[in-house]
Design a protein around this motif. Sequence first.
Motif, PDB file in Angstrom:
ATOM      1  N   ALA A  30       6.605   6.379   6.555  1.00 37.01           N
ATOM      2  CA  ALA A  30       5.430   6.650   7.104  1.00 37.01           C
ATOM      3  C   ALA A  30       4.905   8.146   6.764  1.00 37.01           C
ATOM      4  O   ALA A  30       3.539   8.401   6.622  1.00 37.01           O
ATOM      5  N   ILE A  31       5.812   9.170   7.009  1.00 38.68           N
ATOM      6  CA  ILE A  31       5.346  10.405   6.615  1.00 38.68           C
ATOM      7  C   ILE A  31       4.506  10.716   5.182  1.00 38.68           C
ATOM      8  O   ILE A  31       3.549  11.221   5.105  1.00 38.68           O
ATOM      9  N   PRO A  32       5.448  10.373   3.959  1.00 38.56           N
ATOM     10  CA  PRO A  32       4.716  10.495   2.762  1.00 38.56           C
ATOM     11  C   PRO A  32       3.622   9.640   2.709  1.00 38.56           C
ATOM     12  O   PRO A  32       2.437   9.973   1.964  1.00 38.56           O
ATOM     13  N   VAL A  33       3.309   8.497   3.288  1.00 40.03           N
ATOM     14  CA  VAL A  33       2.359   7.491   3.178  1.00 40.03           C
ATOM     15  C   VAL A  33       1.080   8.473   3.858  1.00 40.03           C
ATOM     16  O   VAL A  33      -0.013   8.254   3.339  1.00 40.03           O
ATOM     17  N   ALA A  34       1.393   8.918   5.032  1.00 37.18           N
ATOM     18  CA  ALA A  34       0.282   9.777   5.651  1.00 37.18           C
ATOM     19  C   ALA A  34      -0.329  10.851   4.761  1.00 37.18           C
ATOM     20  O   ALA A  34      -1.324  11.154   4.792  1.00 37.18           O
ATOM     21  N   ILE A  35       0.572  11.510   4.252  1.00 38.59           N
ATOM     22  CA  ILE A  35       0.310  12.756   3.233  1.00 38.59           C
ATOM     23  C   ILE A  35      -0.540  12.153   2.206  1.00 38.59           C
ATOM     24  O   ILE A  35      -1.256  12.937   1.632  1.00 38.59           O
ATOM     25  N   LEU A  36       0.147  11.177   1.510  1.00 35.53           N
ATOM     26  CA  LEU A  36      -0.795  10.391   0.464  1.00 35.53           C
ATOM     27  C   LEU A  36      -2.086   9.882   0.673  1.00 35.53           C
ATOM     28  O   LEU A  36      -2.940  10.220  -0.018  1.00 35.53           O
ATOM     29  N   VAL A  37      -2.291   9.499   1.875  1.00 35.85           N
ATOM     30  CA  VAL A  37      -3.563   9.190   2.541  1.00 35.85           C
ATOM     31  C   VAL A  37      -4.424  10.504   2.764  1.00 35.85           C
ATOM     32  O   VAL A  37      -5.562  10.505   2.107  1.00 35.85           O
TER      33      VAL A  37
END
Length: 452
Positions: free
Chosen positions: A102-109
């Motif tokens: 979730a953390i890398p996904v949120a950063i990528l967004v």
Amino acid sequence: MLEMIGKGINYIIDMGASVMLPIVIAVISICIGIKVGKAIRSGLMIGVGFVGLSLIVDMMNAELGPAAQAMSERFGLSLSVVDIGWPGASPITWSSNIATVAIPVAILVNVIMLVTKLTKTVNIDIWNIWHMTFTGAIAYAVTGNFWVGILGVVVHAAISYKLGDIWAPLMSDYFELDGLTVPHGTSAYMAPIACVIDVIIDKIPGIKKIDLTADTLQEKVGVLGEPIVIGGILGTVVGFLAGYGPQAALPLGVKMSAVMVLMPKIVKCIMEGLMPISERAKELMAKRFGNSQYYIGLDPAILLGDSQVVTAGLIFIPLTLLIAVIVPGNKVLPFGDLATIGFFIAIAVAVHKGNLFRTLISGSAIMFVTIWITNQTIPWVTKLAATTGSTDGSSLMAAMDQGGCPITYVFTQIFAREYLMGMAVILIGYILCMVFAVRCSKKRAAELKEED
């Protein structure tokens, strides 16, 4: 790759915000060209601020939590499911299988939205990605579909970054936090309700002229209107409402006075630590993207330095219990989040420009909606806790912070389809509130430009 990055970040997060944030800030500062010594100092100063905030929040939980429970018992409130609050909800969220990515996904967004110019918010608050993760974790627990959970993280993240854009003018106008914004949590996603309330009040003759702030109180009643005295009075009143005698109620009042005095000083430590990275980020963004304005996204804790926010938070401790009683069919006993209720109404205070009278009205609406949604999500939160091994599922659990989030509720209902009427009401109402929030933001931005 995403999973490996997520596990690495989760390892740092496990050390707590007071350690994690200094490391993140120091590393980012060095990477963007700030001298090592200055970067380390900035990181440690932020760590000092969050240690101070943690001490105050822990004291409030330890002192106000039992008082709230005693008030509930004393007045015979028949609310059977206890709110575990963000201290209970966040570790359950981080224990979810979806948290590792979730953390890398949120950063990528965030990166994608910045590159495509869909947001101006540069989020450096990694800890509060748990809010986005909660939406994904709940959706995953309810549907059993991992990719629905990931989509939940993406949707909540995208909305959060846009909320950061919306509230940035208010951060500058009211809180005087130029270049900073708060895209996360209850403060950000519940404040649109306050924008609608503000417009409605402006159309009511007589009522629209009422302006009650700590400053106006001080002018009218002298020393009794000072934050330190207001904290003492409200803390003592809460103690007496809990059935305490003078020996317990008066110390509670003194401790709440301490909160009113110390909270702004501690927030200043955080702001001092953030100034170098904020200024350097602005320089780099200006070189890369021209003169476009960008905002650094931070924890809503920075808003608790405002005396109006702290005052309203103390008032809402007994008021939230009263609201819980009148919400139709409610089973939730507000508890875990009562001590930090200021987070729910912090940006609402800015919407109303510090007017406590208006904040009491919009804050009541905010808490009513929050408690109603929280009541609907009891089975979901209980299931999430069971799937992460946090409970055996025999006892129901509720969480006002995030469990009462309209974004999480609507997104999960789209797939769960358990209460479509409730979902429709919240969805339509929230979209309407967001329209007014955008209007409020543009108005404040225009006012700031005119002043400049």
